[in-house]
Scaffold this motif. Structure first.
Motif, PDB file in Angstrom:
ATOM      1  N   GLY A 232      -3.058  -3.226 -35.616  1.00 52.76           N
ATOM      2  CA  GLY A 232      -2.461  -3.374 -36.934  1.00 52.76           C
ATOM      3  C   GLY A 232      -3.309  -4.136 -37.927  1.00 52.76           C
ATOM      4  N   GLU A 233      -4.010  -5.161 -37.440  1.00 56.50           N
ATOM      5  CA  GLU A 233      -4.748  -6.038 -38.354  1.00 56.50           C
ATOM      6  C   GLU A 233      -6.085  -5.470 -38.803  1.00 56.50           C
TER       7      GLU A 233
ATOM      8  N   GLY B  85      -0.646  -0.329 -35.109  1.00 55.90           N
ATOM      9  CA  GLY B  85       0.267  -1.331 -34.581  1.00 55.90           C
ATOM     10  C   GLY B  85       0.603  -2.373 -35.623  1.00 55.90           C
ATOM     11  N   ALA B  86       1.194  -3.479 -35.154  1.00 58.71           N
ATOM     12  CA  ALA B  86       1.650  -4.480 -36.106  1.00 58.71           C
ATOM     13  C   ALA B  86       1.469  -5.893 -35.563  1.00 58.71           C
ATOM     14  N   GLY B  87       0.481  -6.040 -34.665  1.00 56.59           N
ATOM     15  CA  GLY B  87       0.172  -7.387 -34.226  1.00 56.59           C
ATOM     16  C   GLY B  87       0.915  -7.806 -32.985  1.00 56.59           C
ATOM     17  N   ALA B  88       0.365  -7.517 -31.826  1.00 58.19           N
ATOM     18  CA  ALA B  88       0.904  -7.965 -30.545  1.00 58.19           C
ATOM     19  C   ALA B  88      -0.167  -7.633 -29.505  1.00 58.19           C
TER      20      ALA B  88
END
Ligand SMILES: Cc1cc2nc3c(=O)[nH]c(=O)nc-3n(C[C@H](O)[C@H](O)[C@H](O)COP(=O)(O)O)c2cc1C
Ligand code: SF4
Ligand code: FES
Lengths: 471, 204
Positions: free
Chosen positions: A142-143, A182-185
């Protein structure tokens, strides 16, 4: 700021250092426009795909098998063998590309996606053709905004030019590649968690068995999960053949791999090295690589394969990038990430930066990881702050043993007269996040006991009952 | 503070159609919502639930797992300083202290003018360029205290608006699949046969 690695020849690719070595996946990095379709086509781009489509799919699969393309995501499992684990006659099958790169120290997939997105797309196409996979999902961390933009642009170009989508190159092969991010994990990088995330769920690893998503993966269907770098090898392999591929490196570890070296070296950077042959000494001290430790300092320790890997010291410098030898020496090659610590390093504090990472990234599904990780972090923080006692040291080991029963792997040490405990470890958790919270602590405690002894106060344990009696 | 706009609903439907199951579009749609409002609102989560066939609690369940989704407003510029090993070895702690001083907030805090939120982040896959940070997911490498100050000044002066979009916008390029080029997603239960090319001598 924003200045690239001063020794890197190519200012637009910070971190990357080319050198005079075989280059399988970084061959276009020196072009400022390496990410465009135009440059790609001018440099053999999509020629590997064309070569593959001219042959039957099973032959392409065999070629990848005989090249022994080891997975570059961490486990080092051969790609061709993995593709063969899909159950016969069960369709549809999917490809999920693991571009979630977030293991501490790891920096290569982002470069591959930013600098040569078409090479990755071509690799995806070849894999899907060979293994009969009918849709591809390209999951980017995500990042990584620039990687997402570059891959989106490349996919748009490739669709428009007929390299992706319906009847590719006018052939019977059709494939959609869907960009997903994604979104950070961190834990989502674990392949079953990646699949959960792609299904729209919390990214928690699935209980094993089944051990491989190749049997039951996305939507319960056979699913191949491959790392970005693994797939980026395929275009070159198609053009040059398995014999040329295995002529580089060794029999068990052919080809090249990308390794990021960070920390206290003179020239930190991402290098494409020769699998099985290049040693840690070459990489850390070699003039064509990192050129030694900064300021003429001494090497204290290094993490050989990403934050999860037990540490090495100067005793292991001659270990080559070969999985079995690294394992026998007490660690693993993991994701191609070497982090170097010089003699000035505060060892407990360095270990804490990793333990904190894994404790923070625990998904909470298993108790030893969820509770143990944060507990380890609290104890170690106390020690780093100078408030720890010798009882805390024993407690670290006890909590560690509840995550990983038995002897935890570690390197040998001539200084301490220690033998190695080979990799791997036993574990009480579903995935490697729990053990990884303990790995840096165990390495630090075993290899540098004096750094802890100097930090804690001696205190004999007061029996709990005695305390109660007083109150 | 809103449901998804008409234009975003159109985009959302396009994205949903790419997956064999609608629910797979959950994270992409959450990004779309955050792009629209700077954070993910309750209304947007309910709306996303309607679009993918999930309850708003399920949407929140997924969203709350992921670090990037914010459920209340954050600064226009989210500054994430990496504190993992390689950056720590190269002075990340000092950089964080400096940043706290310069912005006048602790890690996790937002400045009174609503411009900056400061966070400690984990490894950003730029370990050879330590210490590093991201501002709205755009990198800065080998950052010194002076570099940090210059960055803050530039952001305040609006000198970086081309490079750094407001918080919520990650990639500025969307995937576009031309109608005549896309294969289209099929629910898995509707496929039982091997792809046609598998039986051929060659595809070309
Ligand atoms: C906690 C955890 C995190 C992982 N993160 C990544 C990752 O970011 N990227 C990756 O390719 N593999 C990662 N892996 C390994 C994947 O599970 C999987 O083995 C790999 O993507 C398979 O691709 P390969 O066979 O091509 O290496 C991770 C594994 C674990 C246990
Ligand atoms: S080991 Fe940790 S991260 Fe992995 S499944 Fe268990 S709780 Fe989750
Ligand atoms: S440790 Fe900071 S980018 Fe990897």
């Amino acid at each position: 700021m924003n200045t690239p690695n001063s020794t890197s020849t190519y200012p637009h690719a910070p971190g990357f250092v080319a050198g005079d070595r075989p280059r399988i996946v970084t061959s276009r990095f020196e072009y400022a426009d390496s990410y465009t379709l135009e440059r790609f086509l001018a440099t053999d781009g999509y020629a590997g795909l064309r070569a593959a489509l001219a042959r039957p799919a099973n032959e392409i699969h065999d070629e990848v098998k005989s090249a022994t393309v080891l997975g570059r995501g961490g486990a080092g499992f051969p790609a061709g063998t993995k593709w063969g684990l899909t159950p016969q006659g069960v369709f549809p099958r999917y490809l999920v590309v693991n571009g979630d790169e977030s293991e501490p120290g790891t920096y290569k997939d982002r470069l591959l996606m930013e600098r040569d997105p078409h090479q990755l797309i071509e690799g995806c196409l070849i894999a899907c053709y060979a293994a009969g996979l009918s849709q591809c999902f390209l999951y980017i961390r995500g990042e990584m905004a620039l990687a997402q933009e570059r891959v989106a642009d490349a996919l748009n170009e490739a669709y428009a030019a007929g390299y992706v989508g319906k009847n590719i190159l006018g052939s019977k092969f059709s494939l959609d590649i869907i960009l997903h991010w994604g979104a950070g994990a961190y834990v989502v990088g674990e392949e079953t968690a990646l699949i959960e995330s792609l299904e729209g769920n919390r990214g928690m690893p699935r209980l094993k068995p089944p051990y491989f998503p190749a049997a039951i993966g996305l939507y319960g269907q056979p699913t191949i999960v491959n790392n970005v770098e693994t797939l980026a090898n395929l275009p070159w392999l198609m053009l040059n053949g398995a014999d040329a591929y295995t002529a580089i490196g060794t029999k068990t570890s052919p080809g090249t791999r990308m390794v990021a070296v960070s920390g206290h070296v003179k020239r930190p950077g991402v290098y494409e090295i020769i699998n099985g042959v290049t040693t840690f000494r070459d990489l850390i001290f070699g003039e064509e690589y990192c050129g030694g430790i900064r300021n003429g300092n001494k090497l204290k320790a290094f993490v050989p394969g990403g934050g999860s890997a037990p540490w090495f010291t100067e005793d292991q410098l001659d270990v080559p990038f070969e999985g079995q030898q690294a394992g026998a020496a007490g660690s693993m090659l993991g994701s191609g990430a070497v982090m170097v610590m010089d003699e000035t390093t505060d060892i407990p504090a360095a270990a804490l930066t990793l333990t904190r990472f894994y404790a923070h990234e625990s998904c909470g599904k298993c108790t030893p990881c969820r509770e143990g990780g944060t507990w380890l972090e609290r104890i170690l923080s106390r020690i780093v702050d100078g408030k720890g006692t010798d009882a805390d040291l024993a407690q670290l080991v006890e909590v560690g043993t509840s995550i990983c029963p038995g002897d935890f792997p570690h390197a040998s040490s001539t200084r301490l007269g220690l033998d190695a405990v080979p990799f791997p470890y036993k574990m009480n958790t579903i995935c490697f996040v729990g053990p990884s919270a303990y790995a840096p602590i165990n390495s630090a405690l075993v290899l540098f006991p004096e750094d802890f002894a100097a930090r804690v106060t001696k205190r004999s344990m007061i029996p709990v009952t005695a305390v109660r009696a007083e109150s | 503070m809103a449901r998804l706009s008409e234009e975003n609903v159109r985009l959302a439907k396009e994205v949903i159609a790419r997956y064999p199951r609608a629910r797979s579009a959950m994270i992409p749609l959450l990004h779309l919502a955050q792009e629209q409002d700077g954070y993910v609102t309750n209304e947007a989560m309910a709306h996303i639930g309607d679009l993918v066939g999930a309850t708003s609690a399920e949407v929140y369940g997924t969203a709350s797992f992921y670090e990037m989704f914010k459920f209340e407003p954050v600064g226009k510029y989210l500054i994430n300083i990496c504190g993992t090993m390689s950056c720590a070895l190269m002075g990340a702690e000092d950089l964080m202290h400096h940043a706290e001083h310069r912005l006048g907030v602790k890690l996790g805090g937002t400045t009174d003018d609503g411009l900056f939120t400061l966070e400690r982040a984990e490894c950003q896959a730029a370990c050879t360029e330590a210490p590093c940070l991201q501002v709205n997911y755009r990198y800065r490498f080998r950052v010194t205290a002076a570099d940090f100050d210059a960055l803050v000044d530039d952001l305040k002066a609006g000198n970086l608006t081309d490079e750094v979009p407001a918080h919520g916008i990650v990639a500025r390029v969307r995937q576009q699949i031309p109608v005549d080029r896309g294969v289209g997603a099929v629910p898995p239960e509707d496929v039982t046969e091997a792809p046609t090319w598998m039986a051929e001598k060659a595809a070309l």
